[in-house]
Design a protein around this motif. Structure first.
Motif, PDB file in Angstrom:
ATOM      1  N   SER A   1       9.603  -1.355   5.753  1.00  0.00           N
ATOM      2  CA  SER A   1       9.528   0.094   5.920  1.00  0.00           C
ATOM      3  C   SER A   1       8.118   0.591   5.594  1.00  0.00           C
TER       4      SER A   1
ATOM      5  N   PHE B   1      12.777   9.915  -9.219  1.00  0.00           N
ATOM      6  CA  PHE B   1      12.413  10.834  -8.135  1.00  0.00           C
ATOM      7  C   PHE B   1      13.509  10.945  -7.077  1.00  0.00           C
TER       8      PHE B   1
ATOM      9  N   GLY C   1       0.805  -1.217   0.000  1.00  0.00           N
ATOM     10  CA  GLY C   1       0.000   0.000   0.000  1.00  0.00           C
ATOM     11  C   GLY C   1       0.837   1.265   0.000  1.00  0.00           C
ATOM     12  N   ASP C   2       2.136   1.129   0.155  1.00  0.00           N
ATOM     13  CA  ASP C   2       3.029   2.282   0.304  1.00  0.00           C
ATOM     14  C   ASP C   2       4.109   2.247  -0.779  1.00  0.00           C
TER      15      ASP C   2
ATOM     16  N   ILE D   1      12.446   5.716  -0.382  1.00  0.00           N
ATOM     17  CA  ILE D   1      13.777   6.320  -0.226  1.00  0.00           C
ATOM     18  C   ILE D   1      14.435   5.880   1.086  1.00  0.00           C
TER      19      ILE D   1
ATOM     20  N   ALA E   1      20.156  -0.218  12.601  1.00  0.00           N
ATOM     21  CA  ALA E   1      19.891  -1.523  11.990  1.00  0.00           C
ATOM     22  C   ALA E   1      21.183  -2.295  11.755  1.00  0.00           C
TER      23      ALA E   1
ATOM     24  N   THR F   1       0.717  21.384   3.332  1.00  0.00           N
ATOM     25  CA  THR F   1       1.187  20.045   3.670  1.00  0.00           C
ATOM     26  C   THR F   1       1.211  19.114   2.457  1.00  0.00           C
TER      27      THR F   1
ATOM     28  N   ALA G   1       3.545  16.114  -1.279  1.00  0.00           N
ATOM     29  CA  ALA G   1       3.569  15.690   0.120  1.00  0.00           C
ATOM     30  C   ALA G   1       4.677  16.344   0.934  1.00  0.00           C
TER      31      ALA G   1
ATOM     32  N   THR H   1       0.850   6.531   7.978  1.00  0.00           N
ATOM     33  CA  THR H   1       0.173   5.976   9.151  1.00  0.00           C
ATOM     34  C   THR H   1      -0.946   5.020   8.740  1.00  0.00           C
TER      35      THR H   1
ATOM     36  N   ILE I   1      -4.185  12.608   5.949  1.00  0.00           N
ATOM     37  CA  ILE I   1      -3.976  11.187   6.203  1.00  0.00           C
ATOM     38  C   ILE I   1      -4.571  10.788   7.557  1.00  0.00           C
TER      39      ILE I   1
ATOM     40  N   SER J   1      14.469   0.670  14.536  1.00  0.00           N
ATOM     41  CA  SER J   1      15.482   1.718  14.671  1.00  0.00           C
ATOM     42  C   SER J   1      15.040   2.931  13.860  1.00  0.00           C
ATOM     43  N   PRO J   2      15.278   4.123  14.408  1.00  0.00           N
ATOM     44  CA  PRO J   2      14.912   5.317  13.643  1.00  0.00           C
ATOM     45  C   PRO J   2      15.882   5.596  12.500  1.00  0.00           C
ATOM     46  N   ASP J   3      17.024   4.956  12.492  1.00  0.00           N
ATOM     47  CA  ASP J   3      17.965   5.207  11.391  1.00  0.00           C
ATOM     48  C   ASP J   3      18.716   3.938  10.980  1.00  0.00           C
TER      49      ASP J   3
HETATM   50  C1  B12 Z   1       9.458  12.217  -0.538  1.00  0.00           C
HETATM   51  C2  B12 Z   1       8.025  12.081  -0.109  1.00  0.00           C
HETATM   52  C3  B12 Z   1       7.129  11.558  -1.035  1.00  0.00           C
HETATM   53  C4  B12 Z   1       7.532  11.095  -2.419  1.00  0.00           C
HETATM   54  C5  B12 Z   1       7.969   9.620  -2.328  1.00  0.00           C
HETATM   55  C6  B12 Z   1       9.007   9.228  -3.320  1.00  0.00           C
HETATM   56  C7  B12 Z   1       9.583   7.881  -3.034  1.00  0.00           C
HETATM   57  N1  B12 Z   1       9.929   7.185  -4.078  1.00  0.00           N
HETATM   58  O1  B12 Z   1       9.745   7.465  -1.910  1.00  0.00           O
HETATM   59  C8  B12 Z   1       6.188  11.317  -3.173  1.00  0.00           C
HETATM   60  C9  B12 Z   1       6.126  12.760  -3.660  1.00  0.00           C
HETATM   61  C10 B12 Z   1       5.944  10.419  -4.366  1.00  0.00           C
HETATM   62  C11 B12 Z   1       5.199  11.139  -2.035  1.00  0.00           C
HETATM   63  C12 B12 Z   1       3.901  10.738  -2.219  1.00  0.00           C
HETATM   64  C13 B12 Z   1       2.958  10.623  -1.203  1.00  0.00           C
HETATM   65  N2  B12 Z   1       3.121  10.979   0.076  1.00  0.00           N
HETATM   66 CO1  B12 Z   1       4.852  11.444   0.820  1.00  0.00          CO
HETATM   67  N3  B12 Z   1       6.346  12.267   1.550  1.00  0.00           N
HETATM   68  C14 B12 Z   1       7.593  12.477   1.187  1.00  0.00           C
HETATM   69  C15 B12 Z   1       8.409  13.275   2.235  1.00  0.00           C
HETATM   70  C16 B12 Z   1       8.564  14.705   1.721  1.00  0.00           C
HETATM   71  C17 B12 Z   1       9.781  12.730   2.569  1.00  0.00           C
HETATM   72  C18 B12 Z   1       9.853  11.244   2.849  1.00  0.00           C
HETATM   73  C19 B12 Z   1      11.293  10.769   2.717  1.00  0.00           C
HETATM   74  O2  B12 Z   1      11.691  10.295   1.684  1.00  0.00           O
HETATM   75  N4  B12 Z   1      12.123  11.006   3.754  1.00  0.00           N
HETATM   76  C20 B12 Z   1      13.534  10.710   3.737  1.00  0.00           C
HETATM   77  C21 B12 Z   1      13.812   9.281   4.179  1.00  0.00           C
HETATM   78  C22 B12 Z   1      15.279   8.986   4.111  1.00  0.00           C
HETATM   79  O3  B12 Z   1      13.366   9.142   5.501  1.00  0.00           O
HETATM   80  P1  B12 Z   1      12.501   7.879   6.019  1.00  0.00           P
HETATM   81  O4  B12 Z   1      11.725   7.348   4.878  1.00  0.00           O
HETATM   82  O5  B12 Z   1      11.801   8.249   7.243  1.00  0.00           O
HETATM   83  O6  B12 Z   1      13.592   6.783   6.365  1.00  0.00           O
HETATM   84  C23 B12 Z   1      14.500   6.916   7.420  1.00  0.00           C
HETATM   85  C24 B12 Z   1      14.044   6.255   8.710  1.00  0.00           C
HETATM   86  O7  B12 Z   1      12.647   6.299   8.886  1.00  0.00           O
HETATM   87  C25 B12 Z   1      14.625   4.887   8.691  1.00  0.00           C
HETATM   88  N5  B12 Z   1      13.891   3.794   8.066  1.00  0.00           N
HETATM   89  C26 B12 Z   1      13.036   3.807   7.013  1.00  0.00           C
HETATM   90  N6  B12 Z   1      12.636   2.571   6.710  1.00  0.00           N
HETATM   91  C27 B12 Z   1      13.236   1.733   7.555  1.00  0.00           C
HETATM   92  C28 B12 Z   1      13.183   0.349   7.683  1.00  0.00           C
HETATM   93  C29 B12 Z   1      13.923  -0.285   8.681  1.00  0.00           C
HETATM   94  C30 B12 Z   1      13.855  -1.753   8.806  1.00  0.00           C
HETATM   95  C31 B12 Z   1      14.706   0.494   9.572  1.00  0.00           C
HETATM   96  C32 B12 Z   1      15.460  -0.155  10.650  1.00  0.00           C
HETATM   97  C33 B12 Z   1      14.766   1.871   9.444  1.00  0.00           C
HETATM   98  C34 B12 Z   1      14.030   2.493   8.444  1.00  0.00           C
HETATM   99  O8  B12 Z   1      15.817   5.064   7.988  1.00  0.00           O
HETATM  100  C35 B12 Z   1      15.718   6.125   7.029  1.00  0.00           C
HETATM  101  C36 B12 Z   1      16.972   6.927   7.084  1.00  0.00           C
HETATM  102  O9  B12 Z   1      17.129   7.520   8.354  1.00  0.00           O
HETATM  103  C37 B12 Z   1       7.467  13.181   3.492  1.00  0.00           C
HETATM  104  C38 B12 Z   1       7.370  14.451   4.340  1.00  0.00           C
HETATM  105  C39 B12 Z   1       8.530  14.748   5.208  1.00  0.00           C
HETATM  106  N7  B12 Z   1       8.831  15.996   5.316  1.00  0.00           N
HETATM  107  O10 B12 Z   1       9.120  13.844   5.774  1.00  0.00           O
HETATM  108  C40 B12 Z   1       6.084  12.899   2.874  1.00  0.00           C
HETATM  109  C41 B12 Z   1       5.029  12.015   3.613  1.00  0.00           C
HETATM  110  C42 B12 Z   1       5.704  10.789   4.141  1.00  0.00           C
HETATM  111  N8  B12 Z   1       4.090  11.662   2.537  1.00  0.00           N
HETATM  112  C43 B12 Z   1       2.895  11.675   2.949  1.00  0.00           C
HETATM  113  C44 B12 Z   1       1.779  11.403   2.096  1.00  0.00           C
HETATM  114  C45 B12 Z   1       0.411  11.559   2.722  1.00  0.00           C
HETATM  115  C46 B12 Z   1       1.944  11.016   0.752  1.00  0.00           C
HETATM  116  C47 B12 Z   1       0.812  10.572  -0.192  1.00  0.00           C
HETATM  117  C48 B12 Z   1      -0.032   9.452   0.366  1.00  0.00           C
HETATM  118  C49 B12 Z   1      -0.155  11.707  -0.501  1.00  0.00           C
HETATM  119  C50 B12 Z   1       0.373  12.909  -1.119  1.00  0.00           C
HETATM  120  N9  B12 Z   1       0.229  14.006  -0.414  1.00  0.00           N
HETATM  121  O11 B12 Z   1       0.802  12.926  -2.249  1.00  0.00           O
HETATM  122  C51 B12 Z   1       1.556  10.161  -1.488  1.00  0.00           C
HETATM  123  C52 B12 Z   1       1.415   8.706  -1.809  1.00  0.00           C
HETATM  124  C53 B12 Z   1       2.684   7.908  -2.047  1.00  0.00           C
HETATM  125  C54 B12 Z   1       2.513   6.420  -2.181  1.00  0.00           C
HETATM  126  N10 B12 Z   1       1.960   5.942  -3.279  1.00  0.00           N
HETATM  127  O12 B12 Z   1       2.851   5.685  -1.280  1.00  0.00           O
HETATM  128  C55 B12 Z   1       2.772  12.056   4.413  1.00  0.00           C
HETATM  129  C56 B12 Z   1       2.407  10.931   5.357  1.00  0.00           C
HETATM  130  C57 B12 Z   1       1.438  11.428   6.420  1.00  0.00           C
HETATM  131  C58 B12 Z   1       0.961  10.361   7.334  1.00  0.00           C
HETATM  132  N11 B12 Z   1       0.218  10.795   8.326  1.00  0.00           N
HETATM  133  O13 B12 Z   1       1.208   9.211   7.180  1.00  0.00           O
HETATM  134  C59 B12 Z   1       4.107  12.741   4.678  1.00  0.00           C
HETATM  135  C60 B12 Z   1       4.632  12.636   6.101  1.00  0.00           C
HETATM  136  C61 B12 Z   1       3.936  14.234   4.324  1.00  0.00           C
HETATM  137  C62 B12 Z   1       2.757  14.847   5.042  1.00  0.00           C
HETATM  138  N12 B12 Z   1       2.822  15.226   6.283  1.00  0.00           N
HETATM  139  O14 B12 Z   1       1.713  15.002   4.450  1.00  0.00           O
HETATM  140  N13 B12 Z   1       5.757  11.408  -0.872  1.00  0.00           N
END
Ligand code: B12
Lengths: 224, 497
Positions: A160, B487, A112-113, A117, A213, B282, B300, A164, B153, A207-209
């Protein structure tokens, strides 16, 4: 002599893939991970030495910087690219068996997700720590995890989720994995998760990062 | 002697020309400024700060301020008349909601119409005289659904996972009816010809009572995004039966009819030159196109621009650092209401980062130099390393979305005639700094702060027979950024300063 491994560590950490890559600007025109790895192997370092003493070390350093906030996603991706460029030279030795990986980790963004990245970064770091990573991509169902587990029964599963509304899918998948394979370790992560949530859904580790892991995985190897 | 004067509204950057003696109340009313006590000068709710020039100020006014414990840099809008050129700050309202007072072309018609912008956070509606195009009434409110989550969301979560869909629909429809009733009552009980409602896809589904389940997970495609018509009775409105109520259709996935209305407001579908519309909220919706083809997407961005997820972040209300400037070596902050700083809002965050990039305290990778990992702005307020990371994610997402849409259409940055920035936050930002941090990589003179384009577009559509909306719908394609394999790389590049 050790010099070249140190150099390689630095170019991996700084994300210099090869001589032609413009990043980082201050290393322009200098040898990158590609050239230095080839050279190190030619000089007689074993693939294992190159992997452990340079590549894994470089990735560990960038992982530390990332955890501490000193580096961010772009730097991490560049480091991963540099590592990939180096790995091209090491991979043949995995296949021949002369270099051993620590184990296998199956990674996927949950059903669903499509946010991948964060998952990609974690996968790169785990690979950079010396593991084999089977990346199932995004929108990964239980069936896909199961199919991969059948191929790699001893693998650890990493999931990952960034939404929510989709993180709840981790619960079902974790439960089903534990049902068919109680010994399989499940790690979870992603921005909306927490340790509480991990405990609640019966996963083994959160883990948050990425650094957390890789440290957890390394500890598993040591305790085994 | 001049008989017209300019009222400059900060931080909106809006200028209004009005005749001498115009009550300030009339000027501010259409910007959504509320007059809680009805203009008696006793609640202080309509206070504005005089930055330059002055409005009428007499003994009575002075004693009202004293009673309210306000110093003499304040004026009560309800007690003031325009007597000369004046610059006012109106950002300090806790309930400040962006309405719209932009002029637009229209075909005069009989009767009255109501435009309604149903936002995730705020709701704002205007009653329009269709003959004169004049706004004759405004109502604003906080969306009562907010108690069940701040962003779309979390509303979906509440609706789908916690079975709260019916509750959310009831809450919003009740508030809608209350606001419409008040508008009509204050205007002396007129019967509107039509009511046009716009909102994002989630608001559309919740208002119209459509199932939100498809919006909870990939592929986020809903079959029920079309226009919805209602009779007044269906919505519990006590108004004339003939009133036609329409919720305009959504454009796809997370891009709703608020953006459709925004496209109408910018005139993109008729423009030869390509235009960009960006909503810095947002969802971070983006539209790029011209009369041939239009692409839209949501990026997003997250709530960093609104001050959320920032360590000392807050909304643009009293006590927020709303701008940061540098002269020589000194860093100056502007605090809304000129009080002690309590936190920083989105515009202040952008300014601060731009300034510290200039001074070298922050490097182009976003790292704070030195060991402390924080930057002090005032004795109370500081930025953390994580704040900068949050902003990098938000601005990186928006900038990537713009780039991908523009490149998909084959336009170079120079081809773009104008970039329209909508949304409450968009009205407050410093355009040079927006460019400096790489959020909008276009020259400041090409960027136009357009305020509430959703409300403006909804208002314009009151005068339309539907042809223009159909034309936009036909030309506009929604692009799913999540399936774009490039992306990640584009995003990483755009995170750098
Ligand atoms: C980039 C992004 C996108 C991109 C995604 C591109 C891609 N290929 O991933 C695009 C533009 C396509 C997108 C789309 C959507 N998005 Co978006 N997106 C973001 C954004 C800006 C950044 C996310 C990101 O990449 N962070 C950087 C990475 C490195 O961080 P991370 O994923 O958290 O991972 C770190 C840790 O969590 C951890 N980690 C991650 N996974 C794992 C796994 C394990 C095992 C472990 C140990 C650790 C770990 O390690 C990583 C490095 O530290 C956030 C907002 C924000 N400011 O954060 C919203 C956000 C996540 N998106 C959101 C939403 C709602 C969407 C959409 C559903 C709707 C929309 N508005 O378009 C769509 C649907 C996407 C889909 N089909 O799933 C919301 C979620 C809100 C919620 N309550 O859940 C956010 C928070 C923005 C917001 N507040 O509205 N999105």
């Amino acid at each position: 002599m050790v010099d070249i491994l140190e150099k390689l560590t630095i170019v991996v950490k700084r994300g210099k893939a090869d001589k032609n890559s413009p990043y980082p600007p201050d290393l322009k025109g200098q040898d990158g991970a590609d050239e230095l790895t080839a050279e190190a192997l030619k000089m007689g370092f074993t693939p294992d030495e190159v992997l452990q003493k340079a590549l894994v070390k470089g990735m560990h350093l960038i992982g530390e910087d990332f955890s501490a906030g000193r580096a961010f996603v772009p730097e991490m991706l560049m480091a991963a690219k540099a590592m990939k460029a180096a790995m091209k030279h090491i991979e043949p030795f995995f296949k021949s068996g002369s270099v051993k990986q620590k184990g296998t980790v199956i990674m996927g963004t949950v059903q669903g997700d499509l946010h991948d990245i964060g998952k990609n970064l974690v996968a790169m770091m785990i690979e950079g720590a010396g593991w084999k990573v089977v990346d199932l991509g995004s929108d990964t169902s239980f069936e896909k995890f199961l199919a991969a587990l059948e191929e790699y029964p001893d693998a650890i599963v990493g999931m990952s989720a960034l939404l929510t509304t989709t993180m709840v899918n981790m619960k079902g998948i974790t439960e089903k994995i534990k049902e068919v394979s109680p010994k399989t370790i499940v790690m979870v992560g992603g921005a909306p998760l927490s340790q509480d949530f991990c405990t609640q859904i019966g996963a083994d580790f959160y883990s948050p990062d990425p650094q957390g892991a890789t440290e957890y995985l390394d500890a598993l190897v040591k305790s085994a | 002697m001049k008989d017209h004067f300019t009222v400059h509204l900060e931080p909106l950057g809006k200028k209004v020309e009005v005749p001498e003696g115009t009550p300030l109340k009339d000027v501010l009313f259409s910007y959504g400024v509320e007059f809680p006590c009805g203009g008696k000068g006793i609640c202080g709710g309509c206070r504005v700060k005089v930055l330059k020039g002055d409005v009428s100020f007499d003994e009575r006014h002075r004693s009202l301020l004293e009673k309210l414990n306000l110093d003499f840099s304040w004026r009560l809008a309800c007690q003031s008349y325009v007597t000369g050129d004046v610059t006012l700050e109106i950002g300090q309202f806790d309930t400040f909601i962006l309405a719209d007072s932009s002029p637009f072309l229209f075909k005069p018609q009989e009767g009255y119409g109501i435009a309604f912008d149903l936002g995730t956070t705020t709701m704002v509606t205007q009653l329009v005289n269709l003959k004169t195009g004049k706004v004759i009434g405004v109502e604003t409110a906080v969306n009562p659904q907010a108690q069940h989550g701040a962003d779309v969301i979390s509303r979906i979560e509440y609706a789908v996972l916690q079975d709260g869909q019916a509750t959310l629909t009831r809450l919003v429809r009740e508030k809608f009816a209350t606001m419409i009733h008040r508008l009509i009552r204050k205007a002396g009980g007129i019967a509107p010809e039509k009511i046009v409602v716009v909102g994002n896809t989630v608001m559309h589904h919740l208002f119209c009572g459509r199932d939100l389940t498809p919006m909870a997970s990939y592929p986020f495609e809903t079959p029920e995004g079309g226009a919805c018509h209602f009779t007044p009775e269906e919505l519990g409105l006590k108004t004339d039966d003939h009133t036609d109520i329409e919720f305009l259709p959504v454009l796809g996935s997370f891009v709703g009819s608020d953006i459709l209305a925004g496209i109408l407001a910018t005139g993109m579908a008729e423009s030869k030159d390509p235009l960009i519309l960006v909503d810095l909220g947002t969802n971070g919706e983006i539209v790029v196109g011209n009369r041939d083809r239009i692409l839209c997407a949501s990026t997003a961005a997250g709530p960093a621009f609104e001050g959320t997820n920032i360590h000392m972040g807050m909304r643009a209300t009293t006590g927020a650092i709303s701008s940061v400037t540098r002269s020589e070596e000194a860093i100056r902050v502007h605090i809304i209401g000129n009080e002690k700083a309590r936190g920083i809002c989105g515009s202040g965050l952008i300014d601060a980062i731009a300034v510290f990039l200039e001074t070298g305290k922050i490097d182009i990778g976003g790292r704070i130099k030195g060991e402390s990992g924080r930057i002090d702005l005032t004795p109370e307020v500081f930025l953390t390393q994580k704040d900068i990371r949050e902003l990098q994610l938000a601005k990186g997402a928006v900038a990537s979305g713009i780039q991908i849409l523009r490149e998909t259409l084959g336009f170079a940055p120079e081809d773009i005639r104008n970039v329209y920035v909508s949304g409450a936050f968009g009205s407050f930002i410093n355009l040079e700094n927006t460019r400096r941090i790489g959020l909008l990589k276009y020259p400041a003179d090409k960027i136009i702060k357009m305020g509430n384009t959703a409300l403006l577009g909804a208002k314009m559509s009151l005068f339309e027979n539907g042809d223009k909306i159909r034309d936009i719908l036909q030309k506009t394609i929604h692009l799913s950024l999540e399936t774009n394999p490039d992306f990640q790389d584009i995003f990483a590049e755009n995170m750098i300063f």
